[in-house]
Design a protein around this motif. Structure first.
Motif, PDB file in Angstrom:
ATOM      1  N   ARG A  57       0.827  -1.206   0.000  1.00 22.79           N
ATOM      2  CA  ARG A  57       0.000   0.000   0.000  1.00 22.79           C
ATOM      3  C   ARG A  57       0.862   1.257   0.000  1.00 22.79           C
ATOM      4  O   ARG A  57       1.807   1.376   0.775  1.00 22.79           O
ATOM      5  CB  ARG A  57      -0.905  -0.022   1.228  1.00 22.79           C
ATOM      6  CG  ARG A  57      -1.830   1.170   1.379  1.00 22.79           C
ATOM      7  CD  ARG A  57      -2.571   1.069   2.698  1.00 22.79           C
ATOM      8  NE  ARG A  57      -3.327   2.279   3.006  1.00 22.79           N
ATOM      9  CZ  ARG A  57      -3.766   2.588   4.219  1.00 22.79           C
ATOM     10  NH1 ARG A  57      -3.509   1.776   5.228  1.00 22.79           N
ATOM     11  NH2 ARG A  57      -4.439   3.700   4.419  1.00 22.79           N
ATOM     12  N   ARG A  70      -8.789   2.011  -7.918  1.00 25.31           N
ATOM     13  CA  ARG A  70      -7.635   1.290  -7.390  1.00 25.31           C
ATOM     14  C   ARG A  70      -6.692   0.935  -8.525  1.00 25.31           C
ATOM     15  O   ARG A  70      -7.124   0.558  -9.612  1.00 25.31           O
ATOM     16  CB  ARG A  70      -8.100   0.038  -6.651  1.00 25.31           C
ATOM     17  CG  ARG A  70      -8.967   0.354  -5.443  1.00 25.31           C
ATOM     18  CD  ARG A  70      -9.598  -0.871  -4.827  1.00 25.31           C
ATOM     19  NE  ARG A  70     -10.414  -0.518  -3.679  1.00 25.31           N
ATOM     20  CZ  ARG A  70     -11.142  -1.379  -2.982  1.00 25.31           C
ATOM     21  NH1 ARG A  70     -11.177  -2.660  -3.346  1.00 25.31           N
ATOM     22  NH2 ARG A  70     -11.848  -0.971  -1.940  1.00 25.31           N
ATOM     23  N   THR A 113      -2.632   1.964  -4.788  1.00 26.34           N
ATOM     24  CA  THR A 113      -3.382   3.049  -4.164  1.00 26.34           C
ATOM     25  C   THR A 113      -4.851   2.921  -4.523  1.00 26.34           C
ATOM     26  O   THR A 113      -5.210   2.164  -5.430  1.00 26.34           O
ATOM     27  CB  THR A 113      -2.846   4.417  -4.624  1.00 26.34           C
ATOM     28  OG1 THR A 113      -3.475   5.458  -3.876  1.00 26.34           O
ATOM     29  CG2 THR A 113      -3.104   4.639  -6.107  1.00 26.34           C
ATOM     30  N   GLY A 114      -5.696   3.669  -3.828  1.00 26.70           N
ATOM     31  CA  GLY A 114      -7.128   3.628  -4.095  1.00 26.70           C
ATOM     32  C   GLY A 114      -7.915   3.380  -2.828  1.00 26.70           C
ATOM     33  O   GLY A 114      -7.356   3.066  -1.766  1.00 26.70           O
ATOM     34  N   SER A 115      -9.218   3.530  -2.917  1.00 28.93           N
ATOM     35  CA  SER A 115     -10.093   3.352  -1.763  1.00 28.93           C
ATOM     36  C   SER A 115     -11.480   2.953  -2.255  1.00 28.93           C
ATOM     37  O   SER A 115     -11.673   2.669  -3.440  1.00 28.93           O
ATOM     38  CB  SER A 115     -10.173   4.655  -0.961  1.00 28.93           C
ATOM     39  OG  SER A 115     -10.760   5.681  -1.753  1.00 28.93           O
ATOM     40  N   TRP A 148      -8.862  -6.328  -0.330  1.00 29.75           N
ATOM     41  CA  TRP A 148      -9.146  -6.263  -1.764  1.00 29.75           C
ATOM     42  C   TRP A 148      -9.167  -7.644  -2.419  1.00 29.75           C
ATOM     43  O   TRP A 148      -9.494  -7.768  -3.603  1.00 29.75           O
ATOM     44  CB  TRP A 148      -8.099  -5.406  -2.478  1.00 29.75           C
ATOM     45  CG  TRP A 148      -8.120  -3.955  -2.083  1.00 29.75           C
ATOM     46  CD1 TRP A 148      -8.875  -3.370  -1.120  1.00 29.75           C
ATOM     47  CD2 TRP A 148      -7.322  -2.917  -2.643  1.00 29.75           C
ATOM     48  NE1 TRP A 148      -8.608  -2.025  -1.031  1.00 29.75           N
ATOM     49  CE2 TRP A 148      -7.653  -1.714  -1.962  1.00 29.75           C
ATOM     50  CE3 TRP A 148      -6.358  -2.868  -3.651  1.00 29.75           C
ATOM     51  CZ2 TRP A 148      -7.055  -0.494  -2.264  1.00 29.75           C
ATOM     52  CZ3 TRP A 148      -5.760  -1.649  -3.954  1.00 29.75           C
ATOM     53  CH2 TRP A 148      -6.103  -0.478  -3.262  1.00 29.75           C
ATOM     54  N   GLY A 186     -11.598  -3.284  -8.839  1.00 29.14           N
ATOM     55  CA  GLY A 186     -11.445  -2.913  -7.436  1.00 29.14           C
ATOM     56  C   GLY A 186     -10.986  -4.045  -6.554  1.00 29.14           C
ATOM     57  O   GLY A 186     -10.999  -3.918  -5.323  1.00 29.14           O
TER      58      GLY A 186
END
Length: 527
Positions: free
Chosen positions: A407, A437, A430-432, A480, A515
């Motif tokens: 991450r 993502r 990265t991403g949420s 994820w 995602g």
């Protein structure tokens, strides 16, 4: 009665306390100081960190190999004297990480000495010693004295600047003004933000000087700053490039946390971190000081209180309202808050501080600090043990056969993995829930694609490039993975997970487009 600021007779009275005792009765005090400094140094040795504690440590370590602020080696505004000192220390200890840790240990001793001296010249030798003891065992100070981070050095630099400012304010000598100028300039070379956050303390030191001495101090400061600023700007690519890098870093750091920038949610989280860190750092000492102030409210604001609050206020307001990115930032304000607290205690209960028999209330503060310090050192131990286990698990195959997913965002392990797993290919994700993502950066062998750029584009597909195993670090990334079938889950010390799996036949990419982390067949040539 409203408090008043007094700088006439008060200065003469404080100047009388400015000299340390010189008679045989002073021998016990000097022995106590020596024991405190030796204890500070020796207490750090059993807990020295061996891996970077967070991503910023990696920035400094990579800068020791190749200085390039555009690649965050280190991140802007740059820390030229810190990196240069690390290189010098590496000549002594060999290992770059241990070189930076050594600087932190030495800075811890300097900071404790400086606080003792400052407490003695502003108040009394007893106040100085108690301040030194409380700083030496302070949980935030002790933890960062074990790490490859510049915050213990920043604390030491701030203490020396304050000591020089008080000397300049009370002695009214050109030599004191020059020392103040050099202290500010050198501290800024280690951590440039000091130049703005300690500017009020610097100006306080010039307050009672003549114009000629003020001009001398300002001139020496400017020339000394230029000795490290010019090389820093040149190595960054010139004035325009350097200013642009600083602007981008400011957006990255403060864009999500500054109250006036409109980032209310980010500001609330930032303020919460600052407040909890401050309470952990000052803890029971703050309560004792508040009781002392209620018991004996001062009728005048002394010159020493003015200088100490000028030390605290700019940094505290910046951390609370703009950005508090690391818990180590708090070390800039811990020394003056300890001194203010002890001066309050000495005013309310003179015998508590001056007595040769340790006062129970101050001993209790020391015990609380030791307990909190132990908790912080336990966290450090878990971090070390977790990375040792990660290396041991990955070592079952050659590094070329494994791709590591980590991450990138705050609190993630990507940057630490860049250094600890430098022989592996490490991909930063990265991403949420609300943001796409993807893979943002890659690293291997100490080289990475990191750029100081808020608008960096993430790629949805990660080519495996022949890797036969995928490793996933961080709690968030594990979430994820939609189906853990086929993945081996390993619990690391401290609770962080590690996932491992062999690449299925025919799989060529890690697909993040939906995602989730899916190891499938695909074409990542565009990435």
């Amino acid at each position: 009665m409203r408090p008043r600021f007094s700088s006439g007779a008060l200065v003469d009275r404080e100047r009388g306390a400015a000299a340390l005792p010189r008679k045989p009765a002073d021998r016990a005090w000097r022995l106590a100081l020596l024991a405190l400094l030796l204890g500070t140094f020796l207490s750090r040795l059993p807990f020295l960190s061996t891996v970077p504690f967070n991503g910023d440590s990696v920035h400094y370590l990579l800068a020791m190999e190749a200085f390039d602020p555009a690649q965050a080696r280190p991140h802007p505004p740059g820390y030229p004297l810190y990196v240069l000192s690390g290189k010098a220390a590496r000549l002594v200890v060999g290992d770059p990480h241990q070189a930076l840790v050594l600087l932190s240990v030495l800075a811890s001793v300097v900071a404790v000495w400086g606080v003792v001296r400052l407490g003695a010249v502003m108040g009394s030798p007893a106040v100085g010693l108690w301040a030194g003891v409380l700083l030496a065992v302070n949980p935030m100070f002790w933890l960062h004295g074990e790490l490859a981070l510049p915050y213990a050095i920043e604390a030491a630099g701030a203490v020396l600047v304050a000591l020089a400012a008080w000397e300049s304010y009370t002695r009214l000598r050109a030599r004191a003004a020059v020392w103040l100028a050099l202290a500010v300039a050198v501290a800024g070379g280690f951590r440039p933000t000091v130049l703005t956050l300690l500017a009020p303390v610097f100006l306080f030191g010039l307050l009672r000087l003549g114009w000629r001495d003020r001009a001398l101090a300002l001139g020496v400061t400017g020339l000394a700053v230029l000795t490290w600023l010019v090389p820093l700007v040149v190595l960054s690519g010139g004035v325009g490039t350097y200013l642009e890098l600083v602007r981008r870093q400011g957006e990255i750091a403060g864009g999500k946390t500054a109250l006036l920038g409109g980032a209310v949610d980010g500001w609330v989280e930032n303020f919460g971190l600052f407040l909890t860190t401050l309470l952990a750092a000052i803890h029971l000492v703050l309560l004792v000081a508040l009781v002392a102030l209620v018991r004996r409210r001062p009728r005048r604001i002394s010159a020493r209180a003015v200088m100490l609050w000028l030390w605290v206020a700019p940094a505290a307001l910046t951390f609370a309202l703009v950005h508090f990115g690391q818990i180590g930032y708090i070390l800039l304000v811990v020394p003056p808050l300890l001194l203010l607290s002890l001066f309050a205690v000495a005013g309310a209960w003179p015998d508590v501080v001056a007595s040769r028999r340790p006062a129970p209330v101050l001993v209790t503060c020391v015990i609380v600090s030791l307990v909190l310090s132990w908790a912080g050192l336990a966290r450090l131990h878990d971090n070390e043990a977790a990375w040792r286990m990660v290396r041991a698990e990955l070592a079952t195959r050659p590094p070329a056969e494994t791709v590591v997913l980590a991450r990138v965002s705050e609190g993630g392990s990507f940057q630490t993995a860049v250094w600890v797993l430098r022989e592996y290919r490490v991909v930063g994700l990265t991403g949420s829930e609300s943001a796409a993502r993807g893979a943002l950066y890659e690293a291997r062998g100490g080289d990475w694609s990191y750029r100081v750029d808020k608008e960096a584009i993430a790629c949805r597909l990660v080519p495996l490039d022949g890797a036969r195993r995928v490793a996933v670090l961080d709690d968030l990334l594990v979430g994820w993975v939609p189906d853990l079938t086929g993945w081996e889950s390993i619990a690391l010390p401290g609770g962080e997970p590690l996932l491992l799996r062999d690449v299925p036949p025919g799989a060529t990419v890690v697909d993040l487009s939906r995602g989730t982390i899916a190891v499938v067949a695909g074409d990542a040539s565009g990435c």
